[in-house]
Write a protein that holds these residues in place. Structure first.
Motif, mmCIF file in Angstrom:
data_model
loop_
_atom_site.group_PDB
_atom_site.id
_atom_site.type_symbol
_atom_site.label_atom_id
_atom_site.label_comp_id
_atom_site.label_asym_id
_atom_site.label_seq_id
_atom_site.Cartn_x
_atom_site.Cartn_y
_atom_site.Cartn_z
ATOM 1 N N PRO A 15 1.975 1.503 -6.965
ATOM 2 C CA PRO A 15 2.733 0.615 -7.873
ATOM 3 C C PRO A 15 2.123 -0.780 -8.009
ATOM 4 O O PRO A 15 2.547 -1.547 -8.865
ATOM 5 C CB PRO A 15 4.115 0.506 -7.194
ATOM 6 N N HIS A 16 1.154 -1.098 -7.171
ATOM 7 C CA HIS A 16 0.598 -2.464 -7.180
ATOM 8 C C HIS A 16 -0.812 -2.544 -7.777
ATOM 9 O O HIS A 16 -1.462 -3.579 -7.670
ATOM 10 C CB HIS A 16 0.594 -3.022 -5.755
ATOM 11 N N VAL A 17 -1.281 -1.432 -8.337
ATOM 12 C CA VAL A 17 -2.627 -1.446 -8.957
ATOM 13 C C VAL A 17 -2.594 -2.294 -10.219
ATOM 14 O O VAL A 17 -1.697 -2.152 -11.023
ATOM 15 C CB VAL A 17 -3.090 -0.020 -9.295
ATOM 16 N N GLU B 289 6.881 -7.602 1.829
ATOM 17 C CA GLU B 289 7.526 -6.328 2.172
ATOM 18 C C GLU B 289 8.224 -6.444 3.531
ATOM 19 O O GLU B 289 9.351 -5.993 3.705
ATOM 20 C CB GLU B 289 6.444 -5.252 2.241
ATOM 21 N N ALA C 203 -9.271 -2.486 -16.293
ATOM 22 C CA ALA C 203 -8.730 -3.482 -15.344
ATOM 23 C C ALA C 203 -8.041 -2.787 -14.174
ATOM 24 O O ALA C 203 -8.132 -3.236 -13.022
ATOM 25 C CB ALA C 203 -7.764 -4.407 -16.063
ATOM 26 N N LEU D 22 1.373 -8.917 -0.341
ATOM 27 C CA LEU D 22 2.262 -7.758 -0.546
ATOM 28 C C LEU D 22 2.904 -7.341 0.775
ATOM 29 O O LEU D 22 4.110 -7.090 0.841
ATOM 30 C CB LEU D 22 1.470 -6.556 -1.084
ATOM 31 N N THR D 23 2.068 -7.263 1.798
ATOM 32 C CA THR D 23 2.575 -6.838 3.109
ATOM 33 C C THR D 23 3.604 -7.821 3.641
ATOM 34 O O THR D 23 4.661 -7.417 4.136
ATOM 35 C CB THR D 23 1.403 -6.711 4.111
ATOM 36 N N ARG E 118 3.098 -8.446 -8.903
ATOM 37 C CA ARG E 118 2.767 -7.581 -7.759
ATOM 38 C C ARG E 118 1.840 -6.445 -8.165
ATOM 39 O O ARG E 118 1.710 -5.460 -7.453
ATOM 40 C CB ARG E 118 4.054 -7.060 -7.121
ATOM 41 N N ARG E 119 1.237 -6.565 -9.338
ATOM 42 C CA ARG E 119 0.168 -5.640 -9.747
ATOM 43 C C ARG E 119 -1.138 -6.415 -9.705
ATOM 44 O O ARG E 119 -1.274 -7.448 -10.379
ATOM 45 C CB ARG E 119 0.393 -5.119 -11.161
ATOM 46 N N LEU E 120 -2.098 -5.923 -8.959
ATOM 47 C CA LEU E 120 -3.348 -6.674 -8.790
ATOM 48 C C LEU E 120 -4.054 -6.910 -10.118
ATOM 49 O O LEU E 120 -4.667 -7.955 -10.322
ATOM 50 C CB LEU E 120 -4.279 -5.941 -7.804
ATOM 51 N N ARG E 121 -3.932 -5.944 -11.057
ATOM 52 C CA ARG E 121 -4.662 -6.114 -12.328
ATOM 53 C C ARG E 121 -4.146 -7.352 -13.079
ATOM 54 O O ARG E 121 -4.910 -8.102 -13.661
ATOM 55 C CB ARG E 121 -4.562 -4.838 -13.168
ATOM 56 N N ALA F 14 -10.336 -3.792 0.286
ATOM 57 C CA ALA F 14 -9.481 -4.475 1.269
ATOM 58 C C ALA F 14 -8.947 -3.495 2.315
ATOM 59 O O ALA F 14 -8.737 -3.867 3.464
ATOM 60 C CB ALA F 14 -8.332 -5.176 0.551
ATOM 61 N N ARG G 183 2.420 3.586 -1.078
ATOM 62 C CA ARG G 183 2.660 2.153 -0.930
ATOM 63 C C ARG G 183 1.930 1.312 -1.985
ATOM 64 O O ARG G 183 2.460 0.315 -2.475
ATOM 65 C CB ARG G 183 2.184 1.751 0.465
ATOM 66 N N ALA H 232 -9.031 -3.104 -10.278
ATOM 67 C CA ALA H 232 -8.026 -3.507 -9.284
ATOM 68 C C ALA H 232 -7.941 -2.471 -8.162
ATOM 69 O O ALA H 232 -7.869 -2.828 -6.974
ATOM 70 C CB ALA H 232 -6.668 -3.684 -9.956
ATOM 71 N N ALA I 72 -8.521 -10.302 -3.571
ATOM 72 C CA ALA I 72 -7.812 -9.020 -3.398
ATOM 73 C C ALA I 72 -7.227 -8.912 -1.987
ATOM 74 O O ALA I 72 -6.099 -8.433 -1.814
ATOM 75 C CB ALA I 72 -8.766 -7.853 -3.670
ATOM 76 N N ALA I 73 -7.976 -9.376 -1.008
ATOM 77 C CA ALA I 73 -7.481 -9.312 0.375
ATOM 78 C C ALA I 73 -6.246 -10.199 0.536
ATOM 79 O O ALA I 73 -5.269 -9.804 1.188
ATOM 80 C CB ALA I 73 -8.584 -9.744 1.343
ATOM 81 N N PHE J 27 -4.157 -10.990 -1.833
ATOM 82 C CA PHE J 27 -3.077 -10.306 -2.560
ATOM 83 C C PHE J 27 -2.458 -9.198 -1.707
ATOM 84 O O PHE J 27 -1.233 -9.070 -1.628
ATOM 85 C CB PHE J 27 -3.651 -9.724 -3.859
ATOM 86 N N MET J 28 -3.312 -8.434 -1.033
ATOM 87 C CA MET J 28 -2.817 -7.324 -0.196
ATOM 88 C C MET J 28 -2.011 -7.864 0.983
ATOM 89 O O MET J 28 -0.972 -7.302 1.351
ATOM 90 C CB MET J 28 -3.988 -6.481 0.304
#
Lengths: 212, 236
Positions: B234-236, A80, B197, A76-77, A37-40, B208, B231, B201, A69-70, A72-73
């Protein structure tokens, strides 16, 4: 293990000789459920998996970072929103999270194959739809690794994974409605999805209870 | 005089001036080249214009070399402070550290977004930090970050965004999304090795979220920006 299902450690895709590979995911000091759940981490994992799959299939698979990335976002939503408060459903939701991930990846596909998969068997799912195949295997690989780490649970796959007709249906239906992908992944994991609402966790639970 | 008592001069104004000069020369040259068809001019005007463009290009290169040379040797390198925002705020040199971090990170974000020629002002970033309202121990880091986001926008830490058309984010949203990306990254937990990175990210996440960020910024809605940080950090 269910009758007829296969373990990831076995050779389960004889048509293409390609299989999910949870060991290919990048290392992390964090539990996988956090790292994913971390984009990196997600980006590195996805990039590595796509590159390796492209090499195995004999075609170049390009990634659109903005679309990834979109997706992934949105994922996440969606987790959640649907995450159950009841802790007893945690394991079930882990499986469902992988299905939601595939839904978001197929909703606006971030992978593009440049040319045919020259090294894949012409009759295989990988040759039929390299992008969808790659995203599905990525979700299964992440799911397998997370289930092993969190629950010491081995993931088993339904024989449907080797049936090209299911992949054909997957591609056709997903183009109409991305939620179909969620049902497809649940089916590969040996579940009976609620095809009316395959991307709704509560509906899945009710469906499973009905089957039992 | 002891070494501790010696305070080196603040090099930031010099860096800022050199960067401003470089920006003007680059943009000036680009603008002339884009708007004037030198080949189509009659002689001797075409010769004069060509010579002027060559001269401007030479000047820009000289300033480029000076800036990077001076920055690397005389003024010290521009390594971005990698401390998370919560550790940076309140420190003895917080404003200067914050400004350097914003300058380096924002420049990287703009390159990633396809807008490398936008001018980033370290002085404006330092001034923005100075304009931050007094905080209490109870103020959350997300609230501070949201306030700093608006301080950076008000201080116009980015210049020349309107002329930028090749960016991943439309011109009108570029400023807010870029600053959001930097502030998101600054709040994230990361090791030194993960800095690059994590910033990439954070930038992808800001792209987005660009429409949502733009709406919040247009409505001066700091609590919405704060919520987005809470929000997504924590997800970076």
């Amino acid at each position: 293990m269910q009758a007829g299902s296969r373990n990831f450690t076995e050779d389960m895709c004889p048509m293409s000789e390609i299989r999910p590979n949870p060991a290919s995911l990048p290392p992390t000091n964090e539990p996988l459920r956090i790292a994913v759940r971390r984009l990196r981490w997600f980006k590195v994992a996805f990039q590595g998996f796509v590159d390796a799959t492209g090499r195995d299939l004999g075609c170049t698979l390009e990634i659109d970072d903005v679309k990834l990335a979109a997706a992934f976002m949105r994922w996440l939503t969606s987790i959640e929103i649907q995450k159950p408060a009841d802790k007893s459903q945690r394991k079930d939701f882990f499986e469902f999270a992988a299905a939601l991930m595939l839904r978001e990846l197929t909703a606006d596909m971030p992978v593009k194959a440049r040319g045919p998969a020259t090294l894949a068997d012409p009759g295989s799912a990988a040759a039929f739809w390299p992008e969808g195949y790659c995203c599905t295997m990525f979700c299964l690989s992440v799911h397998t690794a997370a289930m092993e780490q969190e629950f010491h649970a081995h993931t088993t796959l339904d024989p449907a994974i080797d049936d090209l007709r299911h992949w054909w249906s997957f591609r056709e239906n997903t183009l109409q409605d991305a939620s179909f992908s969620s049902g497809f992944l649940q089916m590969l994991l040996g579940h009976q999805p609620n095809w009316m609402m395959p991307d709704v966790f509560r509906a899945r639970i009710q469906s499973d209870l009905t089957v039992q | 005089m002891s070494r501790d008592a010696f305070n080196p001069p603040d090099a930031m104004p010099l860096r800022e001036a050199l960067r401003g000069l470089r920006f003007l020369l680059r943009r000036g040259g680009e603008t002339i080249a884009e708007t004037v068809n030198v080949e189509a001019l009659p002689k001797p005007a075409s010769d004069l214009a060509s010579a002027m463009l060559r001269e401007a290009g030479g000047l820009a290169r000289t300033v480029d070399e000076m800036t990077s040379g001076v920055a690397k040797t005389v003024l010290g390198g521009q390594k971005s402070p990698s401390a998370p925002l919560k550790d940076m705020i309140g420190g003895p040199n917080a404003g200067a550290e914050f400004a350097v971090a914003v300058y380096v990170a924002l420049s990287t974000v703009l390159r990633h977004l396809g807008a490398p020629t936008v001018l980033v002002s370290e002085a404006a970033a330092r001034s923005a930090y100075g304009n931050l309202a007094p905080i209490t121990a109870e103020t959350s880091v997300e609230k501070r970050a949201a306030d700093l986001t608006f301080c950076l926008l008000d201080a116009r830490v980015m210049r020349g965004t309107t002329a930028q058309e090749a960016a991943l984010v439309p011109g009108a949203a570029l400023e807010a999304a870029s600053i959001f990306a930097v502030m998101l990254w600054l709040q994230s937990a990361r090791s030194q090795d993960e800095n690059e990175a994590a910033l990439a990210a954070a930038t992808d996440m800001a792209v987005a979220l660009a429409p949502e960020i733009s709406r919040a910024v247009a409505g001066k809605d700091a609590s919405r920006i704060e919520e987005l940080y809470r929000r997504y950090v924590p997800h970076v």
